[in-house]
Design a protein around this motif. Sequence first.
Motif, mmCIF file in Angstrom:
data_model
loop_
_atom_site.group_PDB
_atom_site.id
_atom_site.type_symbol
_atom_site.label_atom_id
_atom_site.label_comp_id
_atom_site.label_asym_id
_atom_site.label_seq_id
_atom_site.Cartn_x
_atom_site.Cartn_y
_atom_site.Cartn_z
ATOM 1 N N ARG A 232 0.853 -1.197 0.000
ATOM 2 C CA ARG A 232 0.000 0.000 0.000
ATOM 3 C C ARG A 232 0.884 1.241 0.000
ATOM 4 O O ARG A 232 1.950 1.219 0.607
ATOM 5 N N PRO A 233 0.465 2.333 -0.664
ATOM 6 C CA PRO A 233 -0.772 2.561 -1.400
ATOM 7 C C PRO A 233 -0.648 2.265 -2.891
ATOM 8 O O PRO A 233 -1.444 2.729 -3.693
ATOM 9 N N ASN A 234 0.346 1.506 -3.301
ATOM 10 C CA ASN A 234 0.525 1.139 -4.706
ATOM 11 C C ASN A 234 -0.736 0.453 -5.236
ATOM 12 O O ASN A 234 -1.237 -0.479 -4.616
ATOM 13 N N PRO A 235 -1.271 0.882 -6.396
ATOM 14 C CA PRO A 235 -2.457 0.222 -6.952
ATOM 15 C C PRO A 235 -2.249 -1.267 -7.217
ATOM 16 O O PRO A 235 -3.206 -2.044 -7.219
ATOM 17 N N ASP A 236 -0.983 -1.674 -7.440
ATOM 18 C CA ASP A 236 -0.699 -3.096 -7.668
ATOM 19 C C ASP A 236 -0.987 -3.937 -6.430
ATOM 20 O O ASP A 236 -1.115 -5.158 -6.525
ATOM 21 N N TYR A 237 -1.097 -3.285 -5.254
ATOM 22 C CA TYR A 237 -1.385 -4.031 -4.023
ATOM 23 C C TYR A 237 -2.728 -4.751 -4.138
ATOM 24 O O TYR A 237 -2.853 -5.913 -3.753
ATOM 25 N N GLU A 238 -3.721 -4.055 -4.669
ATOM 26 C CA GLU A 238 -5.056 -4.648 -4.781
ATOM 27 C C GLU A 238 -5.170 -5.589 -5.973
ATOM 28 O O GLU A 238 -5.965 -6.524 -5.954
ATOM 29 N N GLN A 239 -4.397 -5.369 -7.031
ATOM 30 C CA GLN A 239 -4.478 -6.212 -8.227
ATOM 31 C C GLN A 239 -3.069 -6.600 -8.688
ATOM 32 O O GLN A 239 -2.627 -6.216 -9.773
ATOM 33 N N PRO A 240 -2.359 -7.376 -7.874
ATOM 34 C CA PRO A 240 -0.971 -7.723 -8.211
ATOM 35 C C PRO A 240 -0.851 -8.587 -9.458
ATOM 36 O O PRO A 240 0.197 -8.611 -10.098
ATOM 37 N N CYS A 241 -1.935 -9.290 -9.843
ATOM 38 C CA CYS A 241 -1.850 -10.131 -11.045
ATOM 39 C C CYS A 241 -1.727 -9.289 -12.308
ATOM 40 O O CYS A 241 -1.178 -9.749 -13.310
ATOM 41 N N LYS A 242 -2.205 -8.061 -12.278
ATOM 42 C CA LYS A 242 -2.012 -7.178 -13.427
ATOM 43 C C LYS A 242 -0.522 -6.883 -13.609
ATOM 44 O O LYS A 242 -0.016 -6.831 -14.726
ATOM 45 N N ALA A 243 0.169 -6.689 -12.497
ATOM 46 C CA ALA A 243 1.607 -6.421 -12.563
ATOM 47 C C ALA A 243 2.371 -7.658 -13.015
ATOM 48 O O ALA A 243 3.268 -7.574 -13.857
ATOM 49 N N SER A 244 2.035 -8.828 -12.478
ATOM 50 C CA SER A 244 2.760 -10.038 -12.883
ATOM 51 C C SER A 244 2.450 -10.393 -14.336
ATOM 52 O O SER A 244 3.322 -10.888 -15.058
ATOM 53 N N ASP A 245 1.238 -10.100 -14.800
ATOM 54 C CA ASP A 245 0.894 -10.328 -16.210
ATOM 55 C C ASP A 245 1.739 -9.439 -17.124
ATOM 56 O O ASP A 245 2.183 -9.874 -18.185
ATOM 57 N N ARG A 246 1.939 -8.194 -16.708
ATOM 58 C CA ARG A 246 2.733 -7.271 -17.526
ATOM 59 C C ARG A 246 4.169 -7.775 -17.666
ATOM 60 O O ARG A 246 4.730 -7.795 -18.762
ATOM 61 N N VAL A 247 4.742 -8.234 -16.563
ATOM 62 C CA VAL A 247 6.099 -8.782 -16.599
ATOM 63 C C VAL A 247 6.129 -10.055 -17.441
ATOM 64 O O VAL A 247 7.044 -10.275 -18.243
ATOM 65 N N ALA A 248 5.118 -10.902 -17.280
ATOM 66 C CA ALA A 248 5.054 -12.153 -18.047
ATOM 67 C C ALA A 248 5.002 -11.875 -19.550
ATOM 68 O O ALA A 248 5.639 -12.581 -20.344
ATOM 69 N N LEU A 249 4.273 -10.849 -19.947
ATOM 70 C CA LEU A 249 4.191 -10.502 -21.367
ATOM 71 C C LEU A 249 5.533 -9.989 -21.880
ATOM 72 O O LEU A 249 5.948 -10.331 -22.990
ATOM 73 N N TRP A 250 6.245 -9.199 -21.079
ATOM 74 C CA TRP A 250 7.577 -8.730 -21.471
ATOM 75 C C TRP A 250 8.522 -9.901 -21.700
ATOM 76 O O TRP A 250 9.290 -9.915 -22.652
ATOM 77 N N VAL A 251 8.463 -10.876 -20.796
ATOM 78 C CA VAL A 251 9.334 -12.051 -20.934
ATOM 79 C C VAL A 251 8.970 -12.817 -22.206
ATOM 80 O O VAL A 251 9.852 -13.240 -22.968
ATOM 81 N N LEU A 252 7.686 -12.992 -22.449
ATOM 82 C CA LEU A 252 7.254 -13.705 -23.647
ATOM 83 C C LEU A 252 7.775 -13.018 -24.909
ATOM 84 O O LEU A 252 8.267 -13.680 -25.834
ATOM 85 N N GLU A 253 7.684 -11.702 -24.941
ATOM 86 C CA GLU A 253 8.190 -10.956 -26.113
ATOM 87 C C GLU A 253 9.685 -11.174 -26.294
ATOM 88 O O GLU A 253 10.180 -11.288 -27.426
ATOM 89 N N LYS A 254 10.409 -11.267 -25.178
ATOM 90 C CA LYS A 254 11.852 -11.508 -25.261
ATOM 91 C C LYS A 254 12.138 -12.906 -25.815
ATOM 92 O O LYS A 254 13.040 -13.102 -26.621
ATOM 93 N N LEU A 255 11.379 -13.894 -25.372
ATOM 94 C CA LEU A 255 11.588 -15.271 -25.818
ATOM 95 C C LEU A 255 11.279 -15.439 -27.303
ATOM 96 O O LEU A 255 11.828 -16.321 -27.959
ATOM 97 N N LYS A 256 10.419 -14.588 -27.830
ATOM 98 C CA LYS A 256 10.066 -14.679 -29.247
ATOM 99 C C LYS A 256 11.157 -14.132 -30.161
ATOM 100 O O LYS A 256 11.160 -14.437 -31.347
ATOM 101 N N VAL A 257 12.051 -13.338 -29.594
ATOM 102 C CA VAL A 257 13.129 -12.744 -30.415
ATOM 103 C C VAL A 257 14.146 -13.828 -30.734
ATOM 104 O O VAL A 257 14.651 -14.507 -29.828
ATOM 105 N N PRO A 258 14.476 -14.044 -32.015
ATOM 106 C CA PRO A 258 15.459 -15.077 -32.366
ATOM 107 C C PRO A 258 16.808 -14.786 -31.744
ATOM 108 O O PRO A 258 17.144 -13.623 -31.472
ATOM 109 N N ASN A 259 17.611 -15.817 -31.561
ATOM 110 C CA ASN A 259 18.965 -15.650 -30.998
ATOM 111 C C ASN A 259 19.777 -14.673 -31.826
ATOM 112 O O ASN A 259 19.773 -14.696 -33.016
#
Length: 196
Positions: free
Chosen positions: A169-196
């Motif tokens: 608190r008082p971070n808005p992510d406190y009440e909806q932390p899955c929105k924050a973890s989803d955002r990070v998860a999407l960033w990781v997915l985008e990174k994994l899609k980039v070819p070596n």
Amino acid sequence: MRPRVLVIAAAMLAITGCSQQMVGQPETLPPQSPDSSVAPPIPQPHLSFERFLSRPCDVLTREQLAAIGITRDPGKVDTSPVGNRCLWQADETTDTAVSVTLMTSSAGLDGAYRNRNRGYFSETQIGDYPAAHADNKKPVGRTTPSGDCETVVGVAPSVAYRAGARAYRPNPDYEQPCKASDRVALWVLEKLKVPN
């Protein structure tokens, strides 16, 4: 006579067309029950995080971390029971701390589904890949000091990664932390899609 022949021929074509459409159609999978312990199939191209196993902190950029209030912590690598992970601490208690775990010692997304009754669990998708929210505590209406959520994303059979978020608190992510973890998860997915 000719119009009647045309009508019969058109009817034959329609019947033939229907039967050809049915041949070779993919089999429709039965819908999963709400309490299924089996993860859904992965409809997208399979991905790998092998190149990041020794450097899991490289899955996020400095710009992405700064967008959630992490400007000083370069990330700390450690080993969890399910695989290597990187932890980034928030600069202030009002910011969001995050982590990414490359799950090499688990059953991937299937493991999250098998443990769905151990705490908070809900199905979701990250960039059209099957995923699930999991945590030891329900993240809505909580009375705990921090709001926590983990998003587990399946990217190949028995291969998944986990993005975690912790906010105060008082971070808005406190009440909806899955929105924050989803955002990070999407960033990781985008990174994994980039070819070596």
